[in-house]
Each structure stands twice: as structure tokens, then as C-alpha cells.
Design a protein around this motif. Sequence first.
Motif, PDB file in Angstrom:
ATOM      1  N   LYS A   3      39.498 -20.168   9.851  1.00 30.14           N
ATOM      2  CA  LYS A   3      38.587 -19.751   8.795  1.00 30.14           C
ATOM      3  C   LYS A   3      37.162 -20.256   8.993  1.00 30.14           C
ATOM      4  N   ARG A   4      37.032 -21.467   9.502  1.00 23.82           N
ATOM      5  CA  ARG A   4      35.684 -22.028   9.642  1.00 23.82           C
ATOM      6  C   ARG A   4      34.860 -21.300  10.707  1.00 23.82           C
ATOM      7  N   TYR A   5      35.515 -20.536  11.575  1.00 25.98           N
ATOM      8  CA  TYR A   5      34.808 -19.792  12.623  1.00 25.98           C
ATOM      9  C   TYR A   5      34.405 -18.392  12.177  1.00 25.98           C
ATOM     10  N   ARG A   6      34.634 -18.052  10.912  1.00 25.10           N
ATOM     11  CA  ARG A   6      34.344 -16.709  10.434  1.00 25.10           C
ATOM     12  C   ARG A   6      33.218 -16.709   9.408  1.00 25.10           C
ATOM     13  N   ILE A   7      32.466 -15.626   9.414  1.00 22.49           N
ATOM     14  CA  ILE A   7      31.462 -15.388   8.377  1.00 22.49           C
ATOM     15  C   ILE A   7      32.082 -14.352   7.444  1.00 22.49           C
ATOM     16  N   LYS A   8      32.198 -14.687   6.168  1.00 22.96           N
ATOM     17  CA  LYS A   8      32.847 -13.794   5.214  1.00 22.96           C
ATOM     18  C   LYS A   8      31.934 -13.370   4.074  1.00 22.96           C
ATOM     19  N   PHE A  13      26.028 -12.973   5.770  1.00 22.56           N
ATOM     20  CA  PHE A  13      25.723 -11.802   6.601  1.00 22.56           C
ATOM     21  C   PHE A  13      24.241 -11.445   6.474  1.00 22.56           C
ATOM     22  N   GLN A  14      23.754 -11.387   5.237  1.00 19.11           N
ATOM     23  CA  GLN A  14      22.364 -10.995   5.000  1.00 19.11           C
ATOM     24  C   GLN A  14      21.380 -11.972   5.641  1.00 19.11           C
ATOM     25  N   GLU A  15      21.719 -13.258   5.602  1.00 13.58           N
ATOM     26  CA  GLU A  15      20.854 -14.261   6.224  1.00 13.58           C
ATOM     27  C   GLU A  15      20.759 -14.046   7.736  1.00 13.58           C
ATOM     28  N   PRO A  36      21.567 -25.186  13.983  1.00 11.69           N
ATOM     29  CA  PRO A  36      21.639 -26.479  14.672  1.00 11.69           C
ATOM     30  C   PRO A  36      22.549 -27.500  13.998  1.00 11.69           C
ATOM     31  N   GLU A  37      22.792 -27.345  12.697  1.00 14.32           N
ATOM     32  CA  GLU A  37      23.601 -28.333  11.981  1.00 14.32           C
ATOM     33  C   GLU A  37      25.104 -28.129  12.156  1.00 14.32           C
ATOM     34  N   GLN A  38      25.526 -26.968  12.670  1.00 16.47           N
ATOM     35  CA  GLN A  38      26.971 -26.730  12.817  1.00 16.47           C
ATOM     36  C   GLN A  38      27.365 -26.822  14.291  1.00 16.47           C
ATOM     37  N   PRO A  39      28.419 -27.563  14.605  1.00 16.85           N
ATOM     38  CA  PRO A  39      28.783 -27.843  15.999  1.00 16.85           C
ATOM     39  C   PRO A  39      29.520 -26.707  16.712  1.00 16.85           C
ATOM     40  N   TYR A  40      29.837 -25.630  16.020  1.00 12.41           N
ATOM     41  CA  TYR A  40      30.608 -24.528  16.604  1.00 12.41           C
ATOM     42  C   TYR A  40      29.917 -23.213  16.256  1.00 12.41           C
ATOM     43  N   PHE A  41      30.392 -22.115  16.844  1.00 10.89           N
ATOM     44  CA  PHE A  41      29.855 -20.808  16.494  1.00 10.89           C
ATOM     45  C   PHE A  41      30.757 -20.149  15.446  1.00 10.89           C
ATOM     46  N   ARG A  42      30.172 -19.203  14.704  1.00  9.51           N
ATOM     47  CA  ARG A  42      30.950 -18.411  13.755  1.00  9.51           C
ATOM     48  C   ARG A  42      30.676 -16.936  14.019  1.00  9.51           C
ATOM     49  N   ILE A  43      31.668 -16.088  13.752  1.00  9.08           N
ATOM     50  CA  ILE A  43      31.451 -14.657  13.932  1.00  9.08           C
ATOM     51  C   ILE A  43      31.765 -13.900  12.648  1.00  9.08           C
ATOM     52  N   GLY A  44      31.006 -12.833  12.451  1.00 10.29           N
ATOM     53  CA  GLY A  44      31.249 -11.898  11.374  1.00 10.29           C
ATOM     54  C   GLY A  44      31.360 -10.519  11.993  1.00 10.29           C
ATOM     55  N   LEU A  45      32.281  -9.716  11.500  1.00 11.03           N
ATOM     56  CA  LEU A  45      32.516  -8.393  12.077  1.00 11.03           C
ATOM     57  C   LEU A  45      32.193  -7.311  11.064  1.00 11.03           C
ATOM     58  N   SER A  46      31.588  -6.243  11.549  1.00 13.09           N
ATOM     59  CA  SER A  46      31.298  -5.091  10.706  1.00 13.09           C
ATOM     60  C   SER A  46      31.758  -3.846  11.458  1.00 13.09           C
ATOM     61  N   VAL A  47      32.780  -3.190  10.903  1.00 10.05           N
ATOM     62  CA  VAL A  47      33.313  -1.969  11.514  1.00 10.05           C
ATOM     63  C   VAL A  47      33.313  -0.898  10.429  1.00 10.05           C
ATOM     64  N   SER A  48      32.495   0.111  10.597  1.00  7.06           N
ATOM     65  CA  SER A  48      32.295   1.145   9.588  1.00  7.06           C
ATOM     66  C   SER A  48      33.498   2.079   9.453  1.00  7.06           C
ATOM     67  N   LYS A  49      33.629   2.691   8.300  1.00  4.67           N
ATOM     68  CA  LYS A  49      34.692   3.680   8.075  1.00  4.67           C
ATOM     69  C   LYS A  49      34.480   4.924   8.922  1.00  4.67           C
ATOM     70  N   LYS A  50      33.276   5.095   9.439  1.00  2.00           N
ATOM     71  CA  LYS A  50      32.989   6.241  10.306  1.00  2.00           C
ATOM     72  C   LYS A  50      33.768   6.154  11.616  1.00  2.00           C
ATOM     73  N   LEU A  51      34.195   4.962  11.983  1.00  2.00           N
ATOM     74  CA  LEU A  51      34.904   4.768  13.243  1.00  2.00           C
ATOM     75  C   LEU A  51      36.356   5.227  13.175  1.00  2.00           C
ATOM     76  N   GLY A  52      36.910   5.316  11.996  1.00  2.00           N
ATOM     77  CA  GLY A  52      38.297   5.759  11.874  1.00  2.00           C
ATOM     78  C   GLY A  52      38.957   5.146  10.661  1.00  2.00           C
ATOM     79  N   LYS A  53      40.225   5.423  10.557  1.00  2.22           N
ATOM     80  CA  LYS A  53      40.995   4.888   9.426  1.00  2.22           C
ATOM     81  C   LYS A  53      41.266   3.401   9.644  1.00  2.22           C
ATOM     82  N   ASP A  80      25.445 -18.376  14.602  1.00  5.96           N
ATOM     83  CA  ASP A  80      26.228 -17.388  13.874  1.00  5.96           C
ATOM     84  C   ASP A  80      26.027 -16.054  14.576  1.00  5.96           C
ATOM     85  N   TYR A  81      27.113 -15.328  14.792  1.00 11.21           N
ATOM     86  CA  TYR A  81      27.057 -14.012  15.416  1.00 11.21           C
ATOM     87  C   TYR A  81      27.620 -12.988  14.445  1.00 11.21           C
ATOM     88  N   VAL A  82      26.909 -11.879  14.272  1.00  9.52           N
ATOM     89  CA  VAL A  82      27.448 -10.745  13.528  1.00  9.52           C
ATOM     90  C   VAL A  82      27.526  -9.594  14.510  1.00  9.52           C
TER      91      VAL A  82
END
Length: 116
Positions: A3-8, A13-15, A36-53, A80-82
Motif C-alpha cells: 500500500k505504501r508504494y501506491r498513490i490512491k 494525483f493532482q499534485e 526527497p523526504e520519502q525513501p521509496y518510489f510510489r506509483i499511481g495508475l490511470s487506465v481510461s474506460k476507452k481502453l476496454g471493459k 512519485d510516478y503516475v
Amino acid sequence: MKKRYRIKKNKEFQEVFQRGTSMANRQFVIYMLDRPEQPYFRIGLSVSKKLGKAVVRNRIKRYIRQVFLEMKDDIMPRKDYVIIARLPVAEMTYFEVKKSLLHVLRKAGALKRDIK
């Protein structure tokens, strides 16, 4: 991924969108923000409904998470990666997704060393 590796949260996301830098190829757009204050990376994913069900969207997200899990030692920490998936990803295999994601990460300078 833990959980700590995710952006939810939408605020996080907006930041990343507003303060971060972006890089793209045909399949993915990646936004990066230094933390710089966080020792690991985090990822957030955005997959649109246009891509499929839901099945297709969830498969794409699993592929992306798996690439980050395999490459966690090679990806720059303290960021942070989105990742936004574009339309061609819906028909790609895992290995094509990995190759494309590595390409855009390399372009963005998010890898510690060059990986083939």
C-alpha cells in the motif's frame, strides 16, 4: 505492491500532475514528481474506460504493476510516478508492455542504469 508504494488519493494525483514533469511515447504517459523526504518510489495508475471493459483495464494495471515490481531496484527512489495508459496498450502482451514502459522510463531518466 504494498500500500505504501501506491498513490490512491485524488489530491496526490493532482499534485503530481501540476508540479511534476511528464514524458510520453505512443503507449504511455509518465508524470514524475520528486519527493526527497520519502525513501521509496510510489506509483499511481490511470487506465481510461476507452481502453476496454474492466477485465482489459485490470489486466493492463496488473502488467504495469508487475513491471515496476520486477524493476524496483532499477527505478529511481524518492519519486512519485503516475502512469497513464493509452489506447494501443489494450492489445499488447506483457512483454510488449514491459518494453514500452522501459522505453518511456529511460526517456524520462527514471532508471538508475541502462536496461535492455
